[in-house]
Scaffold this active site. Sequence first.
Site, PDB file in Angstrom:
ATOM      1  CG  HIS A 186      21.095 -16.956 -11.003  1.00  0.00           C
ATOM      2  ND1 HIS A 186      20.073 -17.830 -11.238  1.00  0.00           N
ATOM      3  CD2 HIS A 186      20.882 -16.445  -9.777  1.00  0.00           C
ATOM      4  CE1 HIS A 186      19.272 -17.845 -10.188  1.00  0.00           C
ATOM      5  NE2 HIS A 186      19.731 -16.999  -9.293  1.00  0.00           N
ATOM      6  CD  GLU A 428      20.358  11.296   9.138  1.00  0.00           C
ATOM      7  OE1 GLU A 428      20.954  10.977   8.103  1.00  0.00           O
ATOM      8  OE2 GLU A 428      19.227  10.870   9.412  1.00  0.00           O
ATOM      9  CG  ASP A 452      21.364  13.150   5.171  1.00  0.00           C
ATOM     10  OD1 ASP A 452      21.277  13.836   4.134  1.00  0.00           O
ATOM     11  OD2 ASP A 452      20.712  12.118   5.353  1.00  0.00           O
ATOM     12  CB  CYS A 499      25.833   4.077   9.401  1.00  0.00           C
ATOM     13  SG  CYS A 499      24.711   5.418   9.802  1.00  0.00           S
TER      14      CYS A 499
HETATM   15  C1  PEP Z   1      23.784   9.254   6.155  1.00  0.00           C
HETATM   16  O1  PEP Z   1      23.037  10.219   6.052  1.00  0.00           O
HETATM   17  O2  PEP Z   1      25.007   9.338   6.401  1.00  0.00           O
HETATM   18  C2  PEP Z   1      23.270   7.884   5.978  1.00  0.00           C
HETATM   19  C3  PEP Z   1      24.030   6.829   6.223  1.00  0.00           C
HETATM   20  O3  PEP Z   1      21.991   7.720   5.585  1.00  0.00           O
HETATM   21  P1  PEP Z   1      21.421   7.947   4.119  1.00  0.00           P
HETATM   22  O4  PEP Z   1      22.592   7.939   3.184  1.00  0.00           O
HETATM   23  O5  PEP Z   1      20.458   6.817   3.926  1.00  0.00           O
HETATM   24  O6  PEP Z   1      20.748   9.269   4.230  1.00  0.00           O
HETATM   25 MG    MG Z   2      20.871  10.220   6.143  1.00  0.00          MG
END
Ligand code: PEP
Ligand code: MG
Length: 566
Positions: A186, A428, A452, A499
């Site tokens: 906190h 990926e 990845d 992502c």
């Molecule tokens: C990725 O592989 O780019 C990804 C976002 O997933 P993680 O890092 O969980 O493998």
């Molecule tokens: Mg990944």
Amino acid sequence: MLKGIGASDGIGIGRVMIIAEQSLEYTPKQITDVDAELERYRGAVDKFCDNTVEQANAIRQSTGDKEAEILEGHIAIIRDPFMGGEIENLIKANQCAEAAVDQICKMFIDMFSATGDDLTMQRAADVRDIRDGVIGILLGVQEVKISDAPAGTVLVVKELTPSMTAGIKKENIVGIVTETGSQTSHSAILARALEIPAVLSVQGAVTQLSTDELVIVDGAKGDVITAPSEEQVTEYTNKREAFLRERRELESFRGKVTAGADGIEYELFCNIGTPKDATKAVEADGEGVGLFRTEFLFMDRNQLPTEDEQFDAYKQASLILKGKPLIIRTLDIGGDKEIPYLGLAKEENPFMGFRAIRYCLKNRDMFKSQIKAILRASAFGDIRIMFPLITAVEELREGKALVEEAKADLKASGIAYDENIKVGVMTETAASGVIADLLAKEADFFSIGTNDLTGYTMAADRGNSDVGYLYSPMQPSVLRMIRRIIRCAAAENIPVGMCGEAAANPMMIPLLISFGLTEFSVSAPSVLRVRKNISKWTKAEADAIAEKVMAMTTEAEITAYLETII
Ligand code: PEP
Ligand code: MG
């Protein structure tokens, strides 16, 4: 220099004020007049609650509702009939109020501390704060007045309690140093909300620092620089100004649409790991969640989570997002993500082994229960399903067939779900990049996982520093892979996001704009910075940069050039 955990970003330069712990020592005694002692106890609780309401109101004004609620939670705890009842029982058994409060609070503190779970352990800190507050009132101890601290004060304290924080005047306190606490405690949350640089868990801070000495608090690095030289003071004053300038500038991007300099709009989502992180995504001004890593639900426990447990978690995240998109990635275990109770066999090469979608498709009951949980949650918001580690079209087909089976089960049981739920592929792997044209025909969307994708394209493990020089999304091969995936998505008219970490990399952003990426998904603290970086480029400018970059032959050449343009 003293080292700790950087818990609230920024630089503070000021003079130390040590908040010594108040002595809360008392002599336990047997009381004879039980009624009088009960009255003394209840009076102390009433006073504690009144003080807390006052402190919560002060925090509400200076910081916000959420922070005030932390303190108001203390009232709920001390007014809890079970806890209060236990304390009163001890008093009725002739213990003095101090001892009764101490003993029962200690029981709760021990119980919460033993869990090892960050959030539950935080409850222990709350109960400690309550115990000290109530016993302090019973003993008539004067409260420390942090509100009297002069301008330019660095507060140094063993443990910064929420009630102490209430007294902080933002304009006078330039830094906070504590001996306890973590990123999620906190005190860290409150320090961040007050925008005061803070370094927590600095061993021996109270004894090693002395009142009035000049220190520099670096809340990003977790450093407390003692006896700084004149040059250091100048250097850090400049750093501080640059930090504040950037913070102001980034804040001006809050609430804005994410758009390039030519007005072309993009989606800017967040990556999350728990339903609670969805709150962080919203607070960070994320426009949705582009990756919910569901592994957390399966880790730190001894058996699989049930369908209901998963449903609750997905539904909670979705409700927090209030209709904003939530892309849920199905279980991605194996490789560096271990779940001991699944008893996965040790493999020679786990990154290329029996993991993620491969494992799920062979453990259909488990996979179906996750898919059903996601489908059930889809009745409460804009939820999409994403499969990790796809390398072949059959995997997508099998996954989609399972989604249809799960839908049929739910329909037969009369349970609501989104009939048109979108099913996407996390691109990926090198294979998914090469067959992106085929996958795009059968997937509803792509999200490029560059963490990845970089590793699998370059055959370089992201955790192996010996091959770290190869692991870069700016390798010509990886850039070609990314461009291809985006082009294949565009050819089939499906949305394509990213992502992986590369989505937040300022050097990558013009390239991604040029390639045609439509959605960026980044960590919550990066949202405003990415929005600012996107706003710098028109599509035409980005195209000119990408054209140059894609004509280059080495990663070194590419990064050297991109460094000059950002
Ligand atoms: C990725 O592989 O780019 C990804 C976002 O997933 P993680 O890092 O969980 O493998
Ligand atoms: Mg990944």
